[in-house]
Structures are given as structure tokens and as C-alpha cells.
Design a protein around this motif. Sequence first.
Motif, PDB file in Angstrom:
ATOM      1  N   TYR A 342       1.063  -1.190  -0.099  1.00 60.70           N
ATOM      2  CA  TYR A 342       0.148  -0.057  -0.388  1.00 60.70           C
ATOM      3  C   TYR A 342       0.510   1.752  -0.190  1.00 60.70           C
ATOM      4  O   TYR A 342       1.944   1.122   0.296  1.00 60.70           O
ATOM      5  CB  TYR A 342      -0.508  -0.108   1.561  1.00 60.70           C
ATOM      6  CG  TYR A 342      -0.268   1.178   2.362  1.00 60.70           C
ATOM      7  CD1 TYR A 342      -0.911   2.037   2.534  1.00 60.70           C
ATOM      8  CD2 TYR A 342       0.592  -0.031   3.282  1.00 60.70           C
ATOM      9  CE1 TYR A 342      -0.470   2.888   4.125  1.00 60.70           C
ATOM     10  CE2 TYR A 342       1.083   0.275   4.050  1.00 60.70           C
ATOM     11  CZ  TYR A 342       0.573   1.710   4.899  1.00 60.70           C
ATOM     12  OH  TYR A 342       1.255   3.093   5.419  1.00 60.70           O
ATOM     13  N   GLY A 343       0.168   2.227  -0.288  1.00 62.87           N
ATOM     14  CA  GLY A 343       1.035   3.721  -0.335  1.00 62.87           C
ATOM     15  C   GLY A 343       1.917   4.167  -1.479  1.00 62.87           C
ATOM     16  O   GLY A 343       2.538   5.288  -1.634  1.00 62.87           O
ATOM     17  N   LEU A 344       1.639   3.005  -2.427  1.00 62.95           N
ATOM     18  CA  LEU A 344       2.721   3.841  -3.593  1.00 62.95           C
ATOM     19  C   LEU A 344       1.554   4.566  -5.352  1.00 62.95           C
ATOM     20  O   LEU A 344       0.825   4.477  -4.616  1.00 62.95           O
ATOM     21  CB  LEU A 344       3.081   1.935  -4.474  1.00 62.95           C
ATOM     22  CG  LEU A 344       3.641   1.649  -4.062  1.00 62.95           C
ATOM     23  CD1 LEU A 344       4.473   0.413  -4.384  1.00 62.95           C
ATOM     24  CD2 LEU A 344       5.123   2.406  -3.188  1.00 62.95           C
ATOM     25  N   PRO A 345       1.921   5.567  -5.321  1.00 66.43           N
ATOM     26  CA  PRO A 345       1.438   6.179  -6.842  1.00 66.43           C
ATOM     27  C   PRO A 345       0.577   5.271  -7.757  1.00 66.43           C
ATOM     28  O   PRO A 345       1.371   3.644  -7.697  1.00 66.43           O
ATOM     29  CB  PRO A 345       2.715   6.685  -7.696  1.00 66.43           C
ATOM     30  CG  PRO A 345       3.775   6.753  -6.705  1.00 66.43           C
ATOM     31  CD  PRO A 345       3.528   5.308  -5.841  1.00 66.43           C
ATOM     32  N   ARG A 346      -0.491   5.671  -8.100  1.00 70.27           N
ATOM     33  CA  ARG A 346      -1.520   4.889  -8.984  1.00 70.27           C
ATOM     34  C   ARG A 346      -0.993   4.306 -10.230  1.00 70.27           C
ATOM     35  O   ARG A 346      -0.790   2.887 -10.692  1.00 70.27           O
ATOM     36  CB  ARG A 346      -2.593   5.736  -9.603  1.00 70.27           C
ATOM     37  CG  ARG A 346      -2.999   4.752 -10.202  1.00 70.27           C
ATOM     38  CD  ARG A 346      -4.041   6.114 -11.034  1.00 70.27           C
ATOM     39  NE  ARG A 346      -4.945   5.352 -12.319  1.00 70.27           N
ATOM     40  CZ  ARG A 346      -4.608   4.605 -13.717  1.00 70.27           C
ATOM     41  NH1 ARG A 346      -3.231   5.449 -13.958  1.00 70.27           N
ATOM     42  NH2 ARG A 346      -5.255   4.628 -14.531  1.00 70.27           N
ATOM     43  N   LEU A 347       0.051   4.662 -10.597  1.00 68.96           N
ATOM     44  CA  LEU A 347       0.671   4.624 -12.159  1.00 68.96           C
ATOM     45  C   LEU A 347       1.893   2.721 -11.373  1.00 68.96           C
ATOM     46  O   LEU A 347       2.403   1.994 -12.467  1.00 68.96           O
ATOM     47  CB  LEU A 347       1.706   5.365 -12.896  1.00 68.96           C
ATOM     48  CG  LEU A 347       1.020   6.123 -13.657  1.00 68.96           C
ATOM     49  CD1 LEU A 347       1.842   7.406 -13.672  1.00 68.96           C
ATOM     50  CD2 LEU A 347       0.134   5.429 -14.313  1.00 68.96           C
ATOM     51  N   LEU A 348       2.790   3.419 -10.049  1.00 69.18           N
ATOM     52  CA  LEU A 348       3.713   1.953  -9.533  1.00 69.18           C
ATOM     53  C   LEU A 348       2.794   0.892  -9.069  1.00 69.18           C
ATOM     54  O   LEU A 348       2.945  -0.293  -8.927  1.00 69.18           O
ATOM     55  CB  LEU A 348       4.422   3.020  -8.850  1.00 69.18           C
ATOM     56  CG  LEU A 348       5.574   1.648  -8.064  1.00 69.18           C
ATOM     57  CD1 LEU A 348       6.126   1.089  -9.738  1.00 69.18           C
ATOM     58  CD2 LEU A 348       6.219   2.431  -7.245  1.00 69.18           C
ATOM     59  N   THR A 349       1.944   1.376  -8.694  1.00 68.14           N
ATOM     60  CA  THR A 349       0.901   0.376  -8.059  1.00 68.14           C
ATOM     61  C   THR A 349       0.245  -0.483  -9.303  1.00 68.14           C
ATOM     62  O   THR A 349       0.391  -1.825  -9.463  1.00 68.14           O
ATOM     63  CB  THR A 349      -0.421   0.935  -7.493  1.00 68.14           C
ATOM     64  OG1 THR A 349       0.093   1.937  -6.086  1.00 68.14           O
ATOM     65  CG2 THR A 349      -1.294  -0.352  -7.042  1.00 68.14           C
ATOM     66  N   GLY A 350       0.024  -0.439 -10.792  1.00 69.11           N
ATOM     67  CA  GLY A 350      -0.740  -0.402 -12.042  1.00 69.11           C
ATOM     68  C   GLY A 350       0.529  -1.122 -12.134  1.00 69.11           C
ATOM     69  O   GLY A 350      -0.718  -2.244 -13.250  1.00 69.11           O
ATOM     70  N   ALA A 351       1.744  -0.646 -12.232  1.00 72.26           N
ATOM     71  CA  ALA A 351       2.799  -1.376 -12.906  1.00 72.26           C
ATOM     72  C   ALA A 351       3.085  -2.904 -12.475  1.00 72.26           C
ATOM     73  O   ALA A 351       3.252  -3.905 -12.592  1.00 72.26           O
ATOM     74  CB  ALA A 351       3.719  -0.404 -13.376  1.00 72.26           C
ATOM     75  N   ILE A 352       2.944  -2.558 -10.718  1.00 72.88           N
ATOM     76  CA  ILE A 352       3.039  -3.851 -10.115  1.00 72.88           C
ATOM     77  C   ILE A 352       1.930  -4.985 -10.203  1.00 72.88           C
ATOM     78  O   ILE A 352       2.239  -6.040 -10.414  1.00 72.88           O
ATOM     79  CB  ILE A 352       3.532  -3.621  -8.609  1.00 72.88           C
ATOM     80  CG1 ILE A 352       4.875  -2.281  -8.216  1.00 72.88           C
ATOM     81  CG2 ILE A 352       3.495  -4.778  -8.134  1.00 72.88           C
ATOM     82  CD1 ILE A 352       4.782  -1.751  -7.123  1.00 72.88           C
TER      83      ILE A 352
END
Length: 469
Positions: A342-352
Motif C-alpha cells: 500500500y501507499g504507492l502512486p497509482r502508476l507504480l501500483t498498476g505496473a506492479i
Amino acid sequence: MNWLSKLFKGNSSESQFLGEESMVWRTPFRPSAIPDVRPTNREKDELDRAIALSLAEGLKWPAGRRWRRVSDEEDIPWPVRGGGLNPSACPTFPPYAPRDACPRPTWVCSGCHREIGYGNYLGCMGSFFHPECFRCHACDSPITDQEYSLSGNNSYHKSCFKELNHPRCEVCNQFIPANRSGLVEYRCHPFWSNKYCPTHEHDNTSRCCSCERLESWNARYVSLGDGRSLCLECLESAIMDTGECQPLYQSIRHFYEGLNMRIDQQIPMILVERQALNEAIEGERNGSLHMPETRGLCLSEEQTVSSIQKKPKMGGRVFVGMRTQPLRLTRICDVTAILILYGLPRLLTGAILAHELMHAWLRLRGYRNLTMEVEEGICQVLSLMWLESEVTHGYNRNMPPPPPPPPSSSKRGRKSASENKLGEFFKHQILHDASPAYGEGFRAAQAAVNKYGLRCTLDHIRMTGTLPI
């Protein structure tokens, strides 16, 4: 030589003979009326006798020291030789001229382009200036210091030139000092190009867990409470709980459907804390190779994890009030759940998410016993494809065109310029990763997809377990 003293006899008020080498001449007395004084006959006789004695003594000297008689031609002054005075034969000398009559070179001020008259002026770089026209190229103030800096054809105050060209640390906002060798040494981020003092790498300066930028003294970061810090730009699009991440998860599943890679199973997606993710990694017996800072996991075993049900609130510079709930995960298929930090930006969360969802797709399609380089490499390719679909100006034309995401995929509607810049950074991380699996494996998989296409590459992996060459 008594006759010689007669030549130096005169009025004692006019001169005084002091010796053979020292002679002092007093200022001659000039009365208003000079009397006509003529030598007497006796004085003429004594003078003739002295000259005769001198000539007689000269005949007794050696040949090299004798007086010689000059010819009539030589005895005549040279301007009068040849008869009469010839003015053209006389040397010409410039007439006396006062100082003000000498012409001065005409100079034009390079600052105001007016003529420089009499007075002070400055010369620099082959040009001339009025003192008030020699100005700093940065602040446009006159340069009155004895020393100044020069860059090209522009002059600067030393302080202005240092302000413009000397690197300044973006952490402490001070000029980066020189090392013992007198050289300015600093660190620079390969993507953001932020310059900072080398000491900040070891003085516990916080670093953003998302964009890797060091915390500036002018803009404090926010602590996530688990040892991670988040900068304010990444905080703008950060996803903080499981419910907030569901629209993004569904948009990525839609992205896979557009690539003819539909996932029919409803795989749970859960946002967890850092400690819960590390515990899940330890409980995963057949887990994949993970990076030193693991941010996602495709879970295959049955476990109990703590899911974030309510996002925390800001309490100063720390998040407080987070509510978690234990969740028992049972295995229905080869994939139990997908866990995301949790706590990551949307684009980084989506890439993961795109990366971990590819792990799930491979397991559900029966891709077994793949090497880490092959599996992690092809998963990174899908992660990059999703990022390129979000950051449209960086789309790779060699990749298959992905479908547009649904309107609900964005957290706050249209992405800002800072969010697009973050997307470029996450792409840069994938492209320049140096690890064997996530770096070399990705570049090999990307080369295969660019050459043969995604579908042919996946079929080759299924049949041989390797990437096509």
C-alpha cells in the motif's frame, strides 16, 4: 699647463672651478644693459701664445693621438657645403605642439554604443566601456570589483557567476563544497538529475520509496509508518487501501482482455502493509525471485494476511488511524491471491499489478518450470506495455496496441504532468534495471516480442521453456 688656467679665468660671480670632474655652474647674471667689453691687445697676445703652445705639444704625441688638419671641405659646416644654405638639406624636426592638440583615438563604448570622450574608461575583451556601462550579464548591475568572471563574451560578478554555474545541493540548498583535491564532487540521480552532496547518502536523509528522490530540507516527506517515506508528488496519486485499488485492478484485467489474455478466475487482490508482505513471502514455498524491496506477490499457498480496510489519515507528517483486518486465503486454483504494497502512486501500483497478474496468467495457463530470467522477463514486458498505454507519448510502436482503459481506471481523472513524469520514471526503472532476472531477462524478452510478437513468444515459451532467439 699654466696657459690652460687662463681659459677658465672669469668673473668669480659667474662660475667656480671645482676640479677635473666636478663643476658647478651658477645661473649667469643678465643685467638689463650688457656693456660692450672687448679684449685688450695684451689678452689677445696671451691667448694666441696659449694656442701655439697647445699645437706644439700635440706634435709630440703618438701618431694615433695627434691633432690632424682638416680639409677646407671638412672644416665647413655640412649644411653650408656646396655653396649657400640649402634648407632642404637640413634635418626637419616636428614643430612643438601642445598636448591638447594631439589627436586621441576615437573609441565607442560597447555597452551604450556612444563615443568615449575624455575621462575614465575600461578595456576588456578588445572592447572599451564607460565605467557605468560595464555590467553583469546576470543582474545587469555595474561591475566595480577588481575581479570578475568571464564566460564567452559575457562578464559576471563572481557571486552571480557562482550562483549560475556552481552546483547547488538540492537537499540542503547549499553550494556543494569541493573535496580535498579541490574538485566539486556530487551525486546525481540518473533520471531526475538531482544534484546533492555525497554526505547525504549516509546522514539518514529520507528517500522516497516510490521515485527514489532524497528529501529536501524545504519540503518534508510523509512517513508511512513502516520505515518508508513518500514525497508530496507521489502522495497525490497514492492508493492507500484495498477498496481504493479495485477500479485500477479491474482496468488492468480489461487491459489483458484486449491482448486476448483473458483471466476467467476471480483472483483476490489485497493491499497490505510492508510487514504483512514480508511474512507472506516467507510463507510462500514456491515463490518467484523477488527484488530486495518487494512490492508485490502472486500468492499460491493458503495463508492468513492482514488486509488494509480503511486508509490512514494524515497526522502531521505521519499517517495514523489505519485499520487492518485478518483475511484467510483459501486456494481455489493455482493462484490464491495477489498482494500489493500500500501507499504507492497509482502508476507504480498498476505496473506492479500488471507484473503480478502476468505471473497469475502463466500459472493458470500451465507454464511450469520456467527459469527466473524467462518468467520475470516476460512479466516485466507486460508491466512496461501497461505503463506505455497510460503514458501515451511513450508508447512503443513495436508492441501490440493495448485497448484504452475504462474511465474508472484513474484515481482522480486526468493525469497531471507530475504523474506523467512519474510514469516515465517507472518505465526508466524497467528499461535500465541491472539485475539478472528483472534486467537482462526483461531485455531478452522484449527483443523476442519486438521480433516475433507477443503471441508467438508466449507459444515458444510454452513449448520450450525458453525465449525465441
